[in-house]
Design an enzyme around this catalytic site. Structure first.
Site, mmCIF file in Angstrom:
data_model
loop_
_atom_site.group_PDB
_atom_site.id
_atom_site.type_symbol
_atom_site.label_atom_id
_atom_site.label_comp_id
_atom_site.label_asym_id
_atom_site.label_seq_id
_atom_site.Cartn_x
_atom_site.Cartn_y
_atom_site.Cartn_z
ATOM 1 N N TRP A 83 0.822 -1.206 -0.152
ATOM 2 C CA TRP A 83 0.066 0.075 -0.002
ATOM 3 C C TRP A 83 0.800 1.330 -0.150
ATOM 4 O O TRP A 83 0.533 2.189 -0.659
ATOM 5 C CB TRP A 83 -0.814 0.081 1.044
ATOM 6 C CG TRP A 83 -0.390 0.249 2.465
ATOM 7 C CD1 TRP A 83 0.250 -0.849 3.159
ATOM 8 C CD2 TRP A 83 -0.214 1.366 3.181
ATOM 9 N NE1 TRP A 83 0.902 -0.205 4.480
ATOM 10 C CE2 TRP A 83 0.488 1.119 4.555
ATOM 11 C CE3 TRP A 83 -0.641 2.741 3.031
ATOM 12 C CZ2 TRP A 83 0.858 2.205 5.312
ATOM 13 C CZ3 TRP A 83 -0.546 3.810 3.798
ATOM 14 C CH2 TRP A 83 0.301 3.434 4.982
ATOM 15 N N ASN A 106 -5.358 -3.823 1.099
ATOM 16 C CA ASN A 106 -4.408 -2.781 0.827
ATOM 17 C C ASN A 106 -3.267 -2.856 -0.038
ATOM 18 O O ASN A 106 -2.926 -1.806 -0.661
ATOM 19 C CB ASN A 106 -3.524 -2.896 2.259
ATOM 20 C CG ASN A 106 -4.109 -1.478 3.197
ATOM 21 O OD1 ASN A 106 -4.803 -0.766 2.833
ATOM 22 N ND2 ASN A 106 -3.134 -1.341 3.944
ATOM 23 N N GLN A 151 -13.451 -6.670 4.296
ATOM 24 C CA GLN A 151 -12.808 -6.621 5.481
ATOM 25 C C GLN A 151 -11.215 -6.124 5.263
ATOM 26 O O GLN A 151 -10.781 -6.319 4.257
ATOM 27 C CB GLN A 151 -12.540 -7.874 6.125
ATOM 28 C CG GLN A 151 -11.814 -8.352 7.332
ATOM 29 C CD GLN A 151 -11.603 -9.570 7.865
ATOM 30 O OE1 GLN A 151 -12.639 -9.844 8.429
ATOM 31 N NE2 GLN A 151 -10.511 -10.030 7.858
ATOM 32 N N HIS A 152 -10.796 -5.072 6.139
ATOM 33 C CA HIS A 152 -9.459 -4.551 5.708
ATOM 34 C C HIS A 152 -8.417 -5.631 5.970
ATOM 35 O O HIS A 152 -8.104 -6.070 7.129
ATOM 36 C CB HIS A 152 -9.286 -3.496 6.581
ATOM 37 C CG HIS A 152 -8.214 -2.384 6.281
ATOM 38 N ND1 HIS A 152 -8.009 -1.856 4.973
ATOM 39 C CD2 HIS A 152 -6.855 -2.179 6.381
ATOM 40 C CE1 HIS A 152 -7.003 -1.227 4.744
ATOM 41 N NE2 HIS A 152 -6.154 -1.446 6.021
ATOM 42 N N THR A 153 -7.507 -5.917 4.943
ATOM 43 C CA THR A 153 -6.562 -6.912 5.166
ATOM 44 C C THR A 153 -5.223 -6.477 4.415
ATOM 45 O O THR A 153 -5.072 -5.556 3.659
ATOM 46 C CB THR A 153 -6.922 -8.194 4.149
ATOM 47 O OG1 THR A 153 -7.242 -7.787 2.861
ATOM 48 C CG2 THR A 153 -8.022 -8.831 4.549
ATOM 49 N N PHE A 157 -8.187 -8.212 9.805
ATOM 50 C CA PHE A 157 -8.631 -7.823 10.998
ATOM 51 C C PHE A 157 -10.092 -7.928 11.012
ATOM 52 O O PHE A 157 -10.847 -7.589 10.314
ATOM 53 C CB PHE A 157 -8.629 -6.167 11.083
ATOM 54 C CG PHE A 157 -7.151 -5.727 11.195
ATOM 55 C CD1 PHE A 157 -6.467 -5.600 12.335
ATOM 56 C CD2 PHE A 157 -6.362 -5.432 9.711
ATOM 57 C CE1 PHE A 157 -5.156 -4.773 12.075
ATOM 58 C CE2 PHE A 157 -5.040 -4.938 9.888
ATOM 59 C CZ PHE A 157 -4.347 -4.652 11.207
ATOM 60 N N ASP A 191 -9.392 3.454 5.194
ATOM 61 C CA ASP A 191 -8.409 3.242 4.319
ATOM 62 C C ASP A 191 -8.971 2.450 2.880
ATOM 63 O O ASP A 191 -8.207 2.859 1.907
ATOM 64 C CB ASP A 191 -7.067 2.509 5.004
ATOM 65 C CG ASP A 191 -6.624 3.033 6.230
ATOM 66 O OD1 ASP A 191 -7.572 3.072 7.039
ATOM 67 O OD2 ASP A 191 -5.620 3.118 6.640
ATOM 68 N N ARG A 251 -5.542 11.360 8.881
ATOM 69 C CA ARG A 251 -5.539 10.843 7.209
ATOM 70 C C ARG A 251 -6.413 9.679 6.834
ATOM 71 O O ARG A 251 -6.554 9.805 5.657
ATOM 72 C CB ARG A 251 -3.854 10.097 7.396
ATOM 73 C CG ARG A 251 -3.359 9.631 5.930
ATOM 74 C CD ARG A 251 -1.945 9.230 5.868
ATOM 75 N NE ARG A 251 -1.569 7.921 6.842
ATOM 76 C CZ ARG A 251 -0.678 8.083 7.806
ATOM 77 N NH1 ARG A 251 0.012 8.930 8.111
ATOM 78 N NH2 ARG A 251 -0.657 7.086 8.510
ATOM 79 N N ASN A 255 -9.415 10.534 7.116
ATOM 80 C CA ASN A 255 -10.214 11.695 6.461
ATOM 81 C C ASN A 255 -9.795 12.151 4.892
ATOM 82 O O ASN A 255 -10.424 12.275 4.139
ATOM 83 C CB ASN A 255 -10.511 12.704 7.399
ATOM 84 C CG ASN A 255 -11.512 12.273 8.324
ATOM 85 O OD1 ASN A 255 -12.751 12.573 8.019
ATOM 86 N ND2 ASN A 255 -11.358 11.844 9.478
#
Length: 343
Positions: free
Chosen positions: A26, A69, A113-115, A121, A128, A189, A191
């Site tokens: 990322w 990401n 899901q954020h990975t 997680f 993000d 960040r 935002n």
């Protein structure tokens, strides 16, 4: 000694290309996004060559990670495909879209899901993701005429907005389905990521797209909230509504970019131009003579309270900080009458 915009652009571009961008991840992806933004604003083809060299080397090593990401470098892959027409790049863009549409981990409400490459997680959506994956799906879908990808990208956008944007227009860092509520804080960040995505969607989507008016309202509501919390320095504190946390530069660069981008295409109220100018001037004042943006908070997971955000390191050179700054510089160049943007 003062520096011109041209001098700062040259220093920041060189500093970014000197960074050890080691993997398909990322932070590297945001740095590349910034370099691509600058290439489109300047037509400096050395930037395109750098991009091609980096991407081809990563592809040769076979280290294109399938996580939310790590989708970020695919934005630049899109631009490289548009510029070169090489079908192999289109295949990878299509493959990443299929991963997000078919195999990426999701919450029960359908949100990604954020990975990360390093971990995932369970049951959490993060702001993000709006930038790292949702925006990519819209851009790739429009390019490849894949309406399913466009609609999924917009669906992810509205899911994240619905769960993370507050009455004051600002976004929480995350949302946990197990707790059925927001987690973290009003992270600056984060935002910036949200504002950038809204502004970019309004550039990408055709005028006939039904979602445009709602996205414009979402963006302007956020900008109103940001204006009410801007520090006298022109920056924002790393937790926006916690004035005892430190002021942070990458958020200011990203927010200023989003506002200038929206103003360029008539998608934000002119009243926010001064806010963006103050943020831009302050961010640029933190660029050292090597072209590195200082005052950038390190990679930040969802924390439990403002104090935990306040102790995140803020002194290292970061690829995403450089990328956000380059995006801002490209917008400033366009604002000053530079080369018209490649579309």
């Amino acid at each position: 000694m003062s520096r011109s915009l041209t001098a700062i652009i040259g220093q920041v571009s060189q500093a970014t290309r000197r960074m050890p961008m080691a993997e398909w991840n990322w932070s590297e992806g945001v740095a590349l996004y910034g370099l691509v933004s600058l290439w489109k604003a300047t037509e400096d083809d050395s930037l395109l060559q750098y991009l091609k060299t980096w991407i081809d080397a990563q592809l040769a090593e076979g280290r294109v990670f399938e996580t939310v990401n790590a989708t970020a470098p695919c934005f630049s892959l899109i631009e490289l495909y548009i510029a070169s027409g090489e079908p192999g790049y289109a295949d990878i863009i299509q493959s990443r879209s299929r991963y997000l549409l078919r195999r990426a981990e999701r919450l029960t409400n359908g949100a990604f899901q954020h990975t990360l490459v390093e971990t995932s997680f369970g049951g959490q959506m993060w702001v993000d993701t709006l930038f790292m994956a949702g925006l990519f799906l819209v851009k790739a879908g429009l390019l490849l005429k894949d309406r399913e990808a466009v609609e999924e990208g917009l669906s992810q956008y509205f899911l994240h907005v619905r769960h993370l944007q507050q009455e004051n227009g600002l976004y929480y860092h995350g949302w946990d389905e197990h707790k059925n509520g927001t987690i973290g804080c009003l992270w600056a960040r984060g935002n910036a990521w949200a504002a950038i995505v809204s502004a970019e969607l309004l550039v990408l989507l055709p005028e006939a797209e039904p979602a445009r008016n709602e996205i414009k309202d979402i963006l302007n509501r956020q900008l109103a909230g940001l204006a009410s919390y801007q520090d006298i320095s022109g920056l924002w504190t790393t937790v926006i509504d916690a004035p005892d946390t430190y002021v942070e530069t990458s958020a200011a660069a990203g927010i200023a970019y989003a506002v200038k981008r929206a103003l360029q295409f008539g998608n934000a109220d002119e009243a926010y131009a001064e806010m963006a100018d103050r943020a831009a001037r302050s961010a640029l004042s933190h660029v050292d003579w090597e072209g590195v943006l200082r005052g950038v908070s390190a990679g930040t997971g969802v924390q439990k309270h403002p104090g935990e955000y306040h102790v995140i390191a803020q002194h290292r050179a970061e690829g995403y900080g450089q990328g956000l700054l380059l995006m801002l510089l490209s917008a400033m160049l366009a604002e000053s009458g530079g080369v018209p943007e490649r579309r």
